[in-house]
Structure formats: C-alpha cells, structure tokens
Write a protein that holds these residues in place. Structure first.
Motif, PDB file in Angstrom:
ATOM      1  N   SER A 123       0.874  -1.170   0.000  1.00 28.62           N
ATOM      2  CA  SER A 123       0.000   0.000   0.000  1.00 28.62           C
ATOM      3  C   SER A 123       0.910   1.218   0.000  1.00 28.62           C
ATOM      4  O   SER A 123       1.708   1.409   0.920  1.00 28.62           O
ATOM      5  CB  SER A 123      -0.893   0.002   1.244  1.00 28.62           C
ATOM      6  N   SER A 124       0.838   2.011  -1.061  1.00 28.79           N
ATOM      7  CA  SER A 124       1.752   3.142  -1.184  1.00 28.79           C
ATOM      8  C   SER A 124       1.457   4.189  -0.112  1.00 28.79           C
ATOM      9  O   SER A 124       0.304   4.503   0.183  1.00 28.79           O
ATOM     10  CB  SER A 124       1.644   3.774  -2.575  1.00 28.79           C
ATOM     11  N   GLU A 171      -1.155  -0.946  -8.374  1.00 32.42           N
ATOM     12  CA  GLU A 171      -1.918  -0.823  -7.132  1.00 32.42           C
ATOM     13  C   GLU A 171      -3.368  -0.453  -7.422  1.00 32.42           C
ATOM     14  O   GLU A 171      -3.663   0.321  -8.332  1.00 32.42           O
ATOM     15  CB  GLU A 171      -1.279   0.250  -6.258  1.00 32.42           C
TER      16      GLU A 171
END
Length: 711
Positions: A17-18, A302
C-alpha cells in the motif's frame, strides 16, 4: 489471501500500500520547477519499507522528501526499494500512458537480472517499483499510480503445510541465535536491515548468509531455507517482497530445489523490548517455470481507494500555507516561460533583485505590478503624497476608500495593497520627501535637520537596493537620487511622461575601479542638446535621435546629461494643469512596463548596467541577451505608435553625474547638497562649467554676426 481446504493450501501475498508523504510532493514540486521542467524521461527515486509495524497496519512502501536522493541514507531498520518516476506534463498524458508497457518493460529487466545472476549479487533488484505521476502545480492536485512489478508462476504456489509462528518452529535458544546472526549480517553489510538472506540451522546454531553465496552455502544439504525482511503484519500471509525471491529460487534449478522453507522475518519493538517472535515460517513447493526462458507474466499495479484498478489523487492545497501556494504559482508562471521559450533565462537574478521605487503614483503603481509579475520579491516605495480622489482610476494600487479622511499616504497604502495581491512580496514604504535643487531647506533649523535626515535615509535606501526607479512628477526631484546612485554605482531606470510621448532610460554607471584603485577613464561628450523648459514629467527634453552607437554602459548619459541648465523649482507659479502630469491614460502603463522590461534585459546581460547600449539599428542584429536588446533609451510616440532607441554619451558638464559634482558630493556630503538646495540653478551651472559654456556660446554667436555684417 491464502485459501485453505482439504485438498491444498495456496500462498497469497499482501500487496504493498503506497504511502507518499507530503514531503515527497513538495520535493517533486521543486524538482519539476527547477530540474525536470518539461522532461518526461524516467527518474530514479527511492522508497523504503519497515517490518516492525504492529498488527493491523497495511504493508506499506513509503516515499518521503528524501526519495529523490537515491544515494542517501535509508531510515534505520528499513529496507530500501529503488524505483522509476515517470512524471507527465499533462493529465491527458498521465491517463494515456501505456501502463502495461511500463510494467512489461520493468518485468523484462527484472527477469534478465534473475537469469544473469545479477539479482543474487544485488537483491535490491527484486524489490523495485514504478511511480507514474502528474503534478497540477496550480491547484496542487497530484495524480499518481504506484506499481510493484512481480513475476508470476504459471500456476499457484502451494504450501506444504499451514504457516507457523516462529516460536512453534524454533526454540528460544534458536530464536536468540537467529536474532544474533541477523544482526551480524547487518553489521557485515553496513546496514540495519538486510532484505533477503540464506539460512541453515541446527538445534544450537543459526547461520545466515547473503544471497550471493547461494552456490556454496547449501553444499552438502538438500534443505533450502531463506529469509525475507517482511513488512507484512498478517499471521497467515507474507508480504509482497517475497514474490520475486521465489521466482529467483525457482530459476536456480541447478540445485534441484523443489521445496523451500521461508522465514518471514519480522522485527518489532513492543513496550520497549525487541522481539522477532512474530516472524512466520512458510514451507513452499516451488512450481515449474516455463522452459523457453520467456519472461513470465507480471502483475503489480496498485488498486485505488475504491478497490478498483485505477490511479489515486491527493489534494495538498488545503493543507499547505496559502502564501506558499501563491509563491509557487508565481514561480511556475515564470518557469514555464523559461522551460518553453527562453531556457537561458536567469530567473534567480531577477527574483532576487531589490528594487527601490521613488514615486508611488501612476508610474510607480504600474512599475510595481510589473515587477511582481516578474517575481521580484523586494520592492520599496518612497513618496510623500497622499491618495486623492483622482488617483484610483489611474493608479492601480489604490481604491476609493483610500481617499477618505484626507487620503492615506501613498507609500504606505501601496505596500498594503502589494501584500494583499501577493503575500510573498517583501514590500516596505517610506512616507518622506526628497530634497530638491531650488527648494530651499534653510528656513529654520528644524527644516534643515529634516532635510539632512531625509538625505541620510535616501542614501541608506539606495545603498540597500540594486535598482533605483525614478518615477517622480518633477524634474528636480530626480536630481538627488541620480547623484547618490551614480556615486554608489547603482543601476538607475528612469521613466518620464509627456502627453503622448514617453522616455524610458537607464543611467550610465560610474566607471569601475581598475587594479590600481583609480577609476577607468572614459571620454565624455562635450556637447548637449538645447535645454527645455518643460516639466520633469515631460519627455520632450530628451533627444529623439543620436549620432552615437556602441556606447558602453560607463559612458552613457543620465537624465540630466541632455540639459545645459541646472534643475530648479519647476512648480512655482504653475497652474493646476501645469502641475499635474497630463497624459493619455495608457501611456503610464506602457512606460512603466517598458521600464521593468528594460531592467530585466539589463540583468540578463553578462555586463549588467555596463552593457553596450543597443540602438534602433541593432533591431535586425543578433540580440545581446536571451530577451533581446539592451537600449540606453526607449523614446515612445503614442500618437503614431512608434518607438525609437537613441543612445547618448555622458556630458562632462552634467549637473548630476559629472565628475566635479560627484567629487564634491563624496567629499562634502550634506554640506554640498544644502548649497544646491538653497541656491539658484546658477550654483550648479557655475560648478560644472555650464555658465562658461553659455558665455562662450554667446561670444561665438556675436563673432559670427560681426563676420556676417562685414561681408
């Protein structure tokens, strides 16, 4: 996630998860403005991940302000991940970028590194990422899409048995030995976190080694155990960094490895005590890779906040200081000019220039607005007038309310308005008078003391600024700042108006000092145009043409070099229409803008104010600066919409910049100035030799008449 049934267990991975912090976007903004500009080529950046997060937090890959310093240090107990930034110039380009092509290109590079063995010697290759961005720097909206490329097996990865917490596989002694061995591996690698390692152990010992020792570390044993620095906090699933490691192991078929024991190393600090007991052990059966050596399929883009495949957007305008937003937006407008049209434009030189505006009227207001358009941050006003009801329609820094109650002081009101327009400006106003020739200051001791105070204040202001704009409405008010600026070698830009004519000019700079400490000698013109009785606001006293060309800056004349009379009181016994500058409404805007543009062109020249003056004849030649010509004067005629660029030499009998005047000023200071203020114009004419010149001229005329009569 992992699915368990009676038939088989399959391994699934917790994706990254950025986590892109505000500092990253600030740095991207700075890089975009100052370095990248319109360059869309990929840039190397760096992020990091951490394996000590408490249960419940997502598997995060963090990018912060240090992301652009690829060779910089990584936070303690974190593993670095190197990536490529693709920053697009438009939102359409961001949307239309071929995401599959980006992923395929990165995956092929990864696969090539695995096959060549480079990934064993440099395991960071296994943990790379892509970041696609678009920065809307006017709204501070940042669009981004993060990708962590991961190669896929043709079939799912099977677990031989259920995942096990480390404490159910290792004894306390082995756990202690593992922790000690890992710390030793970090010390050997001069880091605080090792992303991947090889492992073998007995009941009493644990040995770890870097991936580069793959060929020798497992000699004599069929059991293969590896470790991964795992940022995942889930007890049943490993984090994303394990994916490419398993593909690497599966490609090492020379060892005939089918099953691998994987330690997901998790190093947490709970209540001040370090613990690796949360680590998880997986026993994995490696699937076969394609035999044709083709790059396996890959995944990694993502999902967005809604769980769909798509980009994300962050709006930083609300959390940023509005003043900072305004400054960045002003800078962006100027830098777009440099990126697209004038790459050699030195904006820093312009923005850092300190400008002193003597006069806050029609010219002063327009000059100030144009200076701010160029990003100039330091603007100082000097004026002693108050705002009257006739001013706001012609002077754009004032409004009707400023006229009430007798009117605000112009210099102070101008500063207030500039700050409202652009809070980033460093503006200051001085409500003061400038002593003038022909305006006596010896009426009383108090008047004399105030004049001396005003002179000292003006000297200080001119010393502290780089460029002085003369924008007053009387000719004599320009004399004192001309003298002071000439003495201090400050660039002076002068603007004066007629009804439909104007002149914008730069004053010549006093010659530089040579190596011996003496001033460079410079010949001066011994003739001047006839005098003019027009007000100082008129341009008619400036010649419309010149016989001179290629004049260097230290030989150029000043505003008073074209006069053969000294300045005096030009407002005495004048009617209202003669006291006011009566001009066409657009004239001040044109002249004010040209005054600033002249200053900017001068600043772009390598010689600055000493640059050779461009003339009208130079319009077809190669310009001396990236912005074009650097004239001495711009003489404009609004009635025929025409400009000419005359140039004139300094006058050795000039009442303002001649050597004799400057010498007396520098030696005697206010004592000399008070003589000028309190005496008639004959004082300066006697001092400079103008009186003698007049006498010689009259004698020559009489002699010529006598000759004519004799014929």
């Amino acid at each position: 996630m992992a699915a368990s049934n009676s038939a088989e267990l399959k391994l699934q991975f917790a994706p990254f998860s950025s986590a892109l912090e505000a500092g990253f976007w600030h740095q991207l903004t700075e890089r975009k403005l100052n370095d990248y500009r319109l360059d869309e080529s990929p840039k190397c950046i760096k992020g990091y991940y951490y394996n000590g997060d408490p249960v419940g937090l997502p598997t995060r890959l963090t990018l912060e302000f240090s992301a652009f310093d690829v060779d910089g240090s990584t936070p303690a107990h974190c593993c670095e991940a190197v990536g490529k930034l693709y920053n697009t110039n438009t939102l359409d380009a961001f949307k239309s970028t071929d995401k599959k092509a980006l992923l395929d290109r990165e995956s092929e590079e990864l696969w090539a590194a695995i096959q060549s063995g480079d990934a064993l010697t440099d395991p960071r290759i296994l943990c790379r990422f892509i970041l696609l961005t678009f920065a809307d720097l006017k709204k501070y909206h940042f669009y981004y899409w993060f990708c962590f490329p991961a190669l896929c097996f043709p079939e799912g990865i099977k677990l031989i048995k259920e995942p096990s917490v480390l404490t159910t596989v290792f004894t306390a002694k082995q756990i202690s030995a593992l922790q000690e061995a890992y710390d030793g591996l970090c010390i050997k690698g001069s880091t605080t976190a090792v992303p991947y390692f090889l492992m073998k152990y007995t009941d009493d010992t644990v040995h770890l080694a870097p991936l580069a020792e793959w060929g020798t570390f497992f000699a004599g044993t069929q059991k293969v155990a590896v470790g991964v620095y795992d940022p995942c906090t889930l007890s049943q699933h490993p984090g994303w960094p394990l994916r490419n490691l398993l593909v690497l192991l599966a490609s090492q078929r020379g060892a005939k490895v089918d099953t691998v024991e994987v330690l997901c190393f998790r190093d947490r600090t709970l209540q001040g005590s370090r613990s690796i007991q949360h680590s998880v052990v997986f026993h994995v059966k490696l699937p076969e890779l394609p035999s044709d050596s083709a790059c396996p399929k890959s995944v990694g883009w993502e999902k967005n906040a809604k769980g769909a495949m798509g980009p994300r957007m962050v709006n930083l305008s609300e959390c940023m200081d509005p003043k900072r937003l305004a400054e960045s937006s002003v800078d962006l407008n100027l830098k777009l000019m440099r990126w697209r049209l004038v790459p050699s434009l030195d904006l820093d030189k312009v923005v850092s220039t300190k400008c002193l505006l003597l006069g806050a009227g029609t010219l002063g207001c327009n000059v100030a607005r144009t200076l701010m358009g160029w990003g100039v941050r330091h603007i100082t006003f000097v004026d002693n007038a108050k705002i009257s009801y006739s001013n706001p329609v012609r002077q754009p820094l004032y409004e009707f309310e400023d006229c009430l109650g007798g009117g605000k002081a112009k210099a102070i009101a101008a500063v207030e308005r500039l700050t409202k327009i652009f809070p980033g400006v460093n503006a200051e106003g001085f409500n003061m008078s400038i002593p003038m020739p022909g305006h006596p200051v010896n009426f009383s001791q108090a008047t004399l003391a105030q004049a001396q105070k005003d002179v000292e204040q003006l000297e200080k202001l001119i010393s502290e600024h780089d460029v002085v704009f003369l924008l007053m409405d009387t000719r004599e008010s320009r004399w004192l700042p001309t003298v002071i600026a000439a003495s201090k070698r400050k660039l002076v830009v002068n603007a004066a108006l007629g009804f439909d004519t104007f002149v914008v000019m730069r004053h010549g700079l006093k010659a530089r000092q040579n190596g011996s400490g003496d001033a460079d000698s410079s010949p001066s013109c011994s003739s001047a145009s006839s005098s003019s009785s027009t007000p100082a606001g008129s341009a008619s006293s400036v010649p419309t043409s010149s016989l001179f060309s290629n004049i260097p800056g230290h030989k150029l004349g000043c505003y008073f070099c074209n006069d053969v009379v000294a300045p005096g009181d030009s407002t005495r016994d004048r009617t209202l229409d003669q006291q006011c500058t009566v001009s066409r409404p657009g004239l001040a805007m044109i002249a004010g803008a040209l005054a600033v543009e002249m200053m900017v062109s001068i600043l772009q020249h390598s010689e600055g104010g000493y640059a050779v003056a461009s003339s009208s004849d130079d319009r077809m030649n190669e310009p001396p600066t990236s912005l074009g010509l650097v004239p001495h004067q711009i003489r404009g005629f609004l009635s025929r919409f025409d400009n000419v660029l005359p140039a004139s030499l300094a006058f050795d009998k000039c009442t303002a910049c001649s050597a004799v005047v400057l010498d007396h000023y520098e030696k005697e200071g206010f004592h000399f100035l008070s003589k000028v203020f309190n005496s008639s114009h004959s004082f300066l004419e006697d001092l400079t030799g103008l009186t003698l010149l007049h006498q010689e001229t009259q004698a020559a005329e009489i002699w010529d008449m006598s000759d004519d009569e004799s014929i």
